[in-house]
Design a protein around this motif. Structure first.
Motif, PDB file in Angstrom:
ATOM      1  N   ILE A   1       0.925  -1.171   0.038  1.00  0.00           N
ATOM      2  CA  ILE A   1      -0.156  -0.135   0.148  1.00  0.00           C
ATOM      3  C   ILE A   1       0.979   1.210  -0.226  1.00  0.00           C
ATOM      4  O   ILE A   1       1.783   1.179   0.579  1.00  0.00           O
ATOM      5  N   ARG A   2       0.575   2.107  -0.768  1.00  0.00           N
ATOM      6  CA  ARG A   2       1.398   3.259  -0.999  1.00  0.00           C
ATOM      7  C   ARG A   2       1.449   4.212   0.351  1.00  0.00           C
ATOM      8  O   ARG A   2       0.452   4.224   0.934  1.00  0.00           O
ATOM      9  N   PRO A   3       2.518   4.376   0.831  1.00  0.00           N
ATOM     10  CA  PRO A   3       2.531   5.142   2.261  1.00  0.00           C
ATOM     11  C   PRO A   3       1.980   6.783   2.051  1.00  0.00           C
ATOM     12  O   PRO A   3       1.457   7.276   0.920  1.00  0.00           O
TER      13      PRO A   3
ATOM     14  N   ARG B   1      -4.039  18.818   3.281  1.00  0.00           N
ATOM     15  CA  ARG B   1      -3.213  17.580   3.302  1.00  0.00           C
ATOM     16  C   ARG B   1      -4.070  16.537   3.060  1.00  0.00           C
ATOM     17  O   ARG B   1      -5.320  16.519   2.885  1.00  0.00           O
ATOM     18  N   PRO B   2      -3.324  15.201   2.708  1.00  0.00           N
ATOM     19  CA  PRO B   2      -4.161  13.992   2.240  1.00  0.00           C
ATOM     20  C   PRO B   2      -4.898  13.583   3.582  1.00  0.00           C
ATOM     21  O   PRO B   2      -4.400  13.958   4.820  1.00  0.00           O
ATOM     22  N   ILE B   3      -6.105  13.031   3.475  1.00  0.00           N
ATOM     23  CA  ILE B   3      -6.723  12.435   4.678  1.00  0.00           C
ATOM     24  C   ILE B   3      -6.076  11.325   5.538  1.00  0.00           C
ATOM     25  O   ILE B   3      -5.227  10.771   4.632  1.00  0.00           O
TER      26      ILE B   3
ATOM     27  N   ILE C   1      -7.771   4.929   3.263  1.00  0.00           N
ATOM     28  CA  ILE C   1      -7.813   4.811   1.793  1.00  0.00           C
ATOM     29  C   ILE C   1      -6.561   4.215   1.223  1.00  0.00           C
ATOM     30  O   ILE C   1      -5.481   4.492   1.974  1.00  0.00           O
ATOM     31  N   ASP C   2      -6.820   3.714   0.047  1.00  0.00           N
ATOM     32  CA  ASP C   2      -5.535   3.385  -0.756  1.00  0.00           C
ATOM     33  C   ASP C   2      -5.008   4.445  -1.654  1.00  0.00           C
ATOM     34  O   ASP C   2      -5.692   4.851  -2.537  1.00  0.00           O
ATOM     35  N   TYR C   3      -3.978   5.201  -1.131  1.00  0.00           N
ATOM     36  CA  TYR C   3      -3.578   6.444  -1.971  1.00  0.00           C
ATOM     37  C   TYR C   3      -3.289   6.073  -3.307  1.00  0.00           C
ATOM     38  O   TYR C   3      -3.000   7.139  -4.265  1.00  0.00           O
ATOM     39  N   ASP C   4      -3.147   4.865  -3.890  1.00  0.00           N
ATOM     40  CA  ASP C   4      -2.750   4.378  -5.154  1.00  0.00           C
ATOM     41  C   ASP C   4      -3.869   4.523  -6.094  1.00  0.00           C
ATOM     42  O   ASP C   4      -3.779   4.749  -7.292  1.00  0.00           O
TER      43      ASP C   4
ATOM     44  N   LYS D   1      -9.679   7.069  -9.234  1.00  0.00           N
ATOM     45  CA  LYS D   1      -9.401   6.634 -10.316  1.00  0.00           C
ATOM     46  C   LYS D   1     -10.778   5.484 -10.708  1.00  0.00           C
ATOM     47  O   LYS D   1     -11.089   4.583  -9.831  1.00  0.00           O
ATOM     48  N   LEU D   2     -11.072   5.521 -11.913  1.00  0.00           N
ATOM     49  CA  LEU D   2     -11.901   4.458 -12.664  1.00  0.00           C
ATOM     50  C   LEU D   2     -11.039   3.232 -12.878  1.00  0.00           C
ATOM     51  O   LEU D   2     -10.162   3.425 -13.852  1.00  0.00           O
ATOM     52  N   HIS D   3     -11.230   2.233 -12.549  1.00  0.00           N
ATOM     53  CA  HIS D   3     -10.480   0.995 -12.727  1.00  0.00           C
ATOM     54  C   HIS D   3     -10.156   0.821 -14.155  1.00  0.00           C
ATOM     55  O   HIS D   3     -11.183   0.611 -14.852  1.00  0.00           O
TER      56      HIS D   3
END
Length: 262
Positions: A88-90, A110-112, A157-160, A181-183
């Motif tokens: 998982i992206r940090p 900032r990011p949540i 969340i997954d930041y990726d 993002k739309l998969h």
């Protein structure tokens, strides 16, 4: 994870002993995980033992002390490209910045984070029915909006795959913006929500501007959003930042779309 250990009941206090600082222990473990994530050259790390003492009879606070530690780094001939990749992206610290509202109030964008859940509960209490309706296309009771299950999905969340930014001032969240993002595509959708008390301060435009930059960084080619036809404020923000607005088959909904360059 703590609850599944055999020692968990003892940590909570047994045989008349006080509990250790469980919140402090949680924070320590989170900090430990951040250390591993941020220092990618660490190959192995071991803290053993970690002494967790309860509140003493004389009133002294409980303590958490690492009595011994061992850190092993990757070998000198290992290149950065060969380091193990994270599942998982940090936390994306590059998107943490200071900003100033129109009235001169300094804020942090900032990011949540997962620990933002209590702040989001308070944030939702500041929203009018109109703001809720414009964001969700229908009225949603406060009791439903602040359920733990729902806010956990929003905060953790997954930041990726998606990015959520908050605007914070003195421990209060003023606005939230999200880019998802739309998969399997180069397209992403955005959504925003600004506290009624802080509208008309440029928060929405600044959030969207930053989400667009994140989209460029992530090689997104198209960003869209569905907006209610009577949500004129959001439409103006979109037009200001170059979005094209079109009516959809549903008369009450507008489609905002922007093809972004890199």
């Amino acid at each position: 994870m703590m609850e599944h250990t055999k020692i968990y009941k003892a940590l909570k206090g047994v045989r008349g002993r006080q509990s250790v600082d469980m919140e402090g222990l949680e924070q320590l473990m989170v900090a430990f995980s951040r250390l591993v994530v941020e220092q990618r050259w660490i190959k192995e790390i071991d803290i053993n033992p970690l002494l967790a003492s309860p509140v003493q009879e004389n009133g002294e606070n409980s303590s958490l002390i690492a009595l011994d530690a061992r850190v092993v780094l990757h070998e000198p001939d290992v290149t950065e490209d060969q380091l193990p990749k994270l599942a998982i992206r940090p936390y994306p610290t590059q998107y943490v910045e200071q900003w100033t509202m129109k009235d001169g109030t300094p804020v942090t964008i900032r990011p949540i984070r997962p620990e933002d859940e209590p702040l989001l509960v308070q944030f939702h209490k500041t929203l009018s029915e109109e703001s809720v309706y414009f964001r969700y296309f229908h009225l949603m009771k406060l009791s439903h909006r602040i359920t733990h299950e729902r806010l956990t999905r929003i905060c953790f969340i997954d930041y990726d795959r998606e990015m959520a930014l908050v605007i914070e001032s003195q421990g209060e969240i003023l606005a939230v913006g999200r880019l998802s993002k739309l998969h399997g595509t180069k397209t992403a959708e955005f959504a925003m929500l600004v506290s009624d008390r802080y509208q008309c301060q440029g928060l929405g435009a600044e959030l969207l501007r930053r989400l667009l930059q994140i989209g460029r960084d992530e090689q997104i080619e198209r960003i869209t959003a569905d907006i209610l036809a009577d949500n004129y404020g959001m439409q103006r923000v979109c037009e200001k930042l170059g979005f094209k607005l079109e009516r959809t088959a549903e008369a009450s909904v507008m489609k905002a779309e922007l093809v972004i360059g890199h």
